[in-house]
Design a protein around this motif. Structure first.
Motif, mmCIF file in Angstrom:
data_model
loop_
_atom_site.group_PDB
_atom_site.id
_atom_site.type_symbol
_atom_site.label_atom_id
_atom_site.label_comp_id
_atom_site.label_asym_id
_atom_site.label_seq_id
_atom_site.Cartn_x
_atom_site.Cartn_y
_atom_site.Cartn_z
ATOM 1 N N ILE A 27 0.863 -1.178 0.000
ATOM 2 C CA ILE A 27 0.000 0.000 0.000
ATOM 3 C C ILE A 27 0.898 1.227 0.000
ATOM 4 O O ILE A 27 1.852 1.308 0.781
ATOM 5 N N VAL A 28 0.610 2.199 -0.857
ATOM 6 C CA VAL A 28 1.402 3.415 -0.952
ATOM 7 C C VAL A 28 0.767 4.496 -0.082
ATOM 8 O O VAL A 28 -0.441 4.728 -0.156
ATOM 9 N N ILE A 29 1.567 5.136 0.758
ATOM 10 C CA ILE A 29 1.067 6.241 1.566
ATOM 11 C C ILE A 29 1.853 7.502 1.219
ATOM 12 O O ILE A 29 3.071 7.451 1.030
ATOM 13 N N PRO A 30 1.180 8.651 1.107
ATOM 14 C CA PRO A 30 1.843 9.893 0.713
ATOM 15 C C PRO A 30 2.376 10.662 1.921
ATOM 16 O O PRO A 30 1.650 10.895 2.893
ATOM 17 N N VAL A 31 3.636 11.051 1.864
ATOM 18 C CA VAL A 31 4.256 11.798 2.960
ATOM 19 C C VAL A 31 4.976 13.018 2.406
ATOM 20 O O VAL A 31 5.344 13.053 1.229
ATOM 21 N N SER A 32 5.192 14.013 3.260
ATOM 22 C CA SER A 32 5.858 15.243 2.832
ATOM 23 C C SER A 32 7.334 15.252 3.176
ATOM 24 O O SER A 32 8.139 15.874 2.481
ATOM 25 N N ASP A 33 7.718 14.572 4.246
ATOM 26 C CA ASP A 33 9.107 14.534 4.702
ATOM 27 C C ASP A 33 9.501 13.069 4.854
ATOM 28 O O ASP A 33 9.084 12.401 5.793
ATOM 29 N N VAL A 34 10.296 12.580 3.922
ATOM 30 C CA VAL A 34 10.599 11.148 3.873
ATOM 31 C C VAL A 34 11.342 10.681 5.114
ATOM 32 O O VAL A 34 11.018 9.643 5.702
ATOM 33 N N ASP A 35 12.359 11.435 5.531
ATOM 34 C CA ASP A 35 13.137 11.007 6.692
ATOM 35 C C ASP A 35 12.318 11.056 7.974
ATOM 36 O O ASP A 35 12.459 10.200 8.857
#
Length: 229
Positions: A27-35
């Motif tokens: 499942i793909v989840i969208p994030v703004s700050d990967v770290d």
């Protein structure tokens, strides 16, 4: 008012045959700050499977919750969805309070347990995850599928614990079992029983946690891992 309908005769009907297995694994989840997201999911105690990058243009990270056959991925240029827009991501647990305590012990904010108000749903939102249909506390009858707790990642992607102790008929396909037959399972249990007898001799008494020991032994034996003593 909408009502939920459950097909309780599903287990009595033979499953439709398919020419190919279709396993939901990512499942793909969208994030703004990967770290930041990576640090959060690591704090959950989930297994880090991958962290791949191609220069500064692309990065993908994969985590798998404990006991899950499905993983989550997120990263840079992985999805065009708005960060925090993934809602109603269900994590099925057999003990809701133990799952809550695990997160709290890790310093993760998680809601109190709650259950739904009958057949009322939360309008356009996922049932129970948002809105005003939450009733404080676990389901009084502790019915399977009826008790929840919620938490979110730093971007607001919404996760939901759901306590499931008894599956609905037809939910688990017989062909998906780890053991090919009753005979194979019985043999594994007998081997575990003999080994557990030796374990109790070494410890000098009855093991109240024998069921957990059996399960650990059988899983390790099948996986080819070092056996418990």
């Amino acid at each position: 008012m909408a009502t939920a309908e459950i097909d309780r005769d599903a287990g009595a009907r033979p499953p439709a045959s398919h020419s190919v297995d279709m396993k939901l694994e990512v499942i793909v989840i969208p994030v703004s700050d990967v770290d930041r997201a990576k640090a959060f999911y690591a704090r959950l105690g989930w297994r880090l499977d991958a962290d791949f990058a191609s220069g500064d243009a692309w990065r993908v990270i994969q985590f798998t919750p404990p006991g899950s056959a499905c993983s989550v991925i997120f990263g840079k240029n992985v999805t065009a969805a708005a960060p925090g827009s993934a809602r109603g991501l269900y994590l099925i647990v057999s003990d809701l309070e133990a799952a809550r305590k695990d997160l709290l012990d890790r310093g993760i904010e998680v809601s109190e347990s709650f259950h739904g108000a009958g057949d009322v749903h939360a309008g356009p939102d996922e049932p129970y995850l948002f809105g005003s249909v939450r009733v404080s506390g676990a389901d009084p009858k502790r019915g399977s599928y009826s008790s929840f707790a919620a938490f979110s990642d730093p971007d607001g992607n919404g996760w939901l614990f759901q306590e499931v102790t008894t599956r609905l008929p037809g939910r688990i396909a017989a062909g998906d079992t780890t053991f090919a037959s009753q005979t194979d399972l019985a043999a594994a249990l007998r081997r575990a029983s003999v080994a557990h007898g030796e374990h109790e001799k070494r410890t000098g008494g009855h093991d109240d946690n024998w069921a957990d020991w059996y399960a650990d032994y059988i899983v390790r034996e099948q996986a080819g891992q070092e056996l418990p003593t």
